[in-house]
Design an enzyme around this catalytic site. Sequence first.
Site, PDB file in Angstrom:
ATOM      1  N   ASP A 152       0.767  -1.210   0.016  1.00  0.00           N
ATOM      2  CA  ASP A 152      -0.037   0.126   0.036  1.00  0.00           C
ATOM      3  C   ASP A 152       0.749   1.086   0.120  1.00  0.00           C
ATOM      4  OD1 ASP A 152      -2.164   1.661   0.167  1.00  0.00           O
ATOM      5  OD2 ASP A 152      -2.380   1.232   2.339  1.00  0.00           O
ATOM      6  N   SER A 153       0.327   2.411  -0.308  1.00  0.00           N
ATOM      7  CA  SER A 153       1.105   3.470   0.006  1.00  0.00           C
ATOM      8  C   SER A 153       1.480   3.913   1.178  1.00  0.00           C
ATOM      9  CB  SER A 153       0.360   4.725  -0.741  1.00  0.00           C
ATOM     10  OG  SER A 153      -1.084   5.255   0.077  1.00  0.00           O
ATOM     11  N   TYR A 157      -0.935   8.118  -2.308  1.00  0.00           N
ATOM     12  CA  TYR A 157      -0.880   7.916  -3.785  1.00  0.00           C
ATOM     13  C   TYR A 157      -2.054   8.783  -4.504  1.00  0.00           C
ATOM     14  CZ  TYR A 157       2.090   3.893  -4.008  1.00  0.00           C
ATOM     15  OH  TYR A 157       3.053   3.013  -4.056  1.00  0.00           O
ATOM     16  N   GLY A 158      -3.016   9.066  -3.581  1.00  0.00           N
ATOM     17  CA  GLY A 158      -3.924  10.306  -4.058  1.00  0.00           C
ATOM     18  C   GLY A 158      -3.870  11.377  -4.797  1.00  0.00           C
ATOM     19  N   CYS A 164      -4.502  -1.348  -1.736  1.00  0.00           N
ATOM     20  CA  CYS A 164      -4.817   0.233  -1.759  1.00  0.00           C
ATOM     21  C   CYS A 164      -5.691   0.153  -2.825  1.00  0.00           C
ATOM     22  CB  CYS A 164      -3.424   0.780  -2.132  1.00  0.00           C
ATOM     23  SG  CYS A 164      -3.660   2.423  -2.530  1.00  0.00           S
ATOM     24  N   ASN A 165      -7.084   1.164  -2.447  1.00  0.00           N
ATOM     25  CA  ASN A 165      -8.098   1.231  -3.396  1.00  0.00           C
ATOM     26  C   ASN A 165      -7.527   2.212  -4.505  1.00  0.00           C
ATOM     27  OD1 ASN A 165      -9.580   0.782  -0.824  1.00  0.00           O
ATOM     28  ND2 ASN A 165     -11.149   0.263  -2.356  1.00  0.00           N
ATOM     29  N   THR A 166      -6.830   3.043  -4.279  1.00  0.00           N
ATOM     30  CA  THR A 166      -6.417   3.884  -5.238  1.00  0.00           C
ATOM     31  C   THR A 166      -5.497   3.289  -6.334  1.00  0.00           C
ATOM     32  OG1 THR A 166      -6.436   6.084  -3.827  1.00  0.00           O
ATOM     33  CG2 THR A 166      -5.222   6.289  -5.687  1.00  0.00           C
ATOM     34  N   GLU A 206      -2.473   7.962   9.157  1.00  0.00           N
ATOM     35  CA  GLU A 206      -1.129   7.723   9.155  1.00  0.00           C
ATOM     36  C   GLU A 206      -0.358   8.325  10.123  1.00  0.00           C
ATOM     37  OE1 GLU A 206       1.493   6.523   6.698  1.00  0.00           O
ATOM     38  OE2 GLU A 206      -0.531   5.486   5.717  1.00  0.00           O
ATOM     39  N   CYS A 254     -11.580   3.011   0.958  1.00  0.00           N
ATOM     40  CA  CYS A 254     -10.277   3.116   1.577  1.00  0.00           C
ATOM     41  C   CYS A 254      -9.712   2.217   2.600  1.00  0.00           C
ATOM     42  CB  CYS A 254      -9.714   4.837   1.751  1.00  0.00           C
ATOM     43  SG  CYS A 254      -8.060   4.976   2.144  1.00  0.00           S
ATOM     44  N   THR A 255      -8.617   1.503   2.270  1.00  0.00           N
ATOM     45  CA  THR A 255      -8.196   0.656   3.218  1.00  0.00           C
ATOM     46  C   THR A 255      -7.909   1.236   4.533  1.00  0.00           C
ATOM     47  OG1 THR A 255      -5.939   0.442   2.331  1.00  0.00           O
ATOM     48  CG2 THR A 255      -7.457  -1.307   1.629  1.00  0.00           C
ATOM     49  N   HIS A 256      -7.406   2.180   4.593  1.00  0.00           N
ATOM     50  CA  HIS A 256      -6.848   3.188   5.684  1.00  0.00           C
ATOM     51  C   HIS A 256      -8.320   3.323   6.751  1.00  0.00           C
ATOM     52  CE1 HIS A 256      -3.288   4.458   3.703  1.00  0.00           C
ATOM     53  NE2 HIS A 256      -2.787   5.081   4.918  1.00  0.00           N
TER      54      HIS A 256
END
Length: 273
Positions: free
Chosen positions: A17-18, A49-50, A80-82, A158, A190-192
């Site tokens: 993921d980012s 990444y967005g 990561c969805n993005t 984050e 979003c996985t976050h």
Amino acid sequence: MMTSVDSFDSRPIGIFDSGVGGISVANAIRQCMPNEQLIYVADTINAPYGEKSDEFIYQRMAYISQRLLQHDVKAIVVACNTATTAAIARLRSEFNLPIIGVEPGIKPAVLATKTGVIGVLATPRTLKTPAFANLTQRFSGQAKVLLQPCPDLVLQIETLAFASKTMDSSLNSYIKPLLNQGADTLVLGCTHYNFIAKQIAVKAGPEVTIIRTEMAVAKCLQQKLYMESKLSTEHPLGQAVFITSGDPLLFKQQVNALWQVKADLANLEIKSL
């Protein structure tokens, strides 16, 4: 749990993921397949990444995948969805191994809604991708899909600012408009956001269904490995290695806070990408 009695593949599973959002997916994978070896990569230096172009995201995805292949991974999870919506099709065309992505759970949300209105919480970048547009269009005739960009949640997660006043204010500003328009089902796009799912549920109220997809991703991976006879049949807890392109000390704090397997934390190994 599925097991393969005629094969044994102890090679690790790569997850990236980012940032730290994909750790929620790694937690689900560990829950489904506790004896698998895991390598988690956070491209923290480029998070989120967005803010990046599709080409930049793909180049990072390809680079990280190449690095994971050096560890002889048997599958890769783009947690990561993005990244999934931006370039997973291209990644699959370039790499010859199972590659599992994540996408917002529009389909289960459509099945769950009673009002016929669902809300999607996601990063602005995810909501703008053609892949996401195609996903929502498939179900547009079955429910009204409200899109709610959440530009600041990833950075707050984050920094582990779960209990901050800023987080509380942000959630109020994103959730209330959806509820006011009749949404009774909220999709975490979003996985976050999996790490603040309980907070979102409290804000939304008991009548609202929260759709998360990390366990569905883990089960999809498990089924894919089973079909290709790539499941590990070892019984000990698999090793987990965490790698970051950013500050390893900060990343260690993040993993300590978000990784659910305390046995792994006793021998936590953080590497630099």
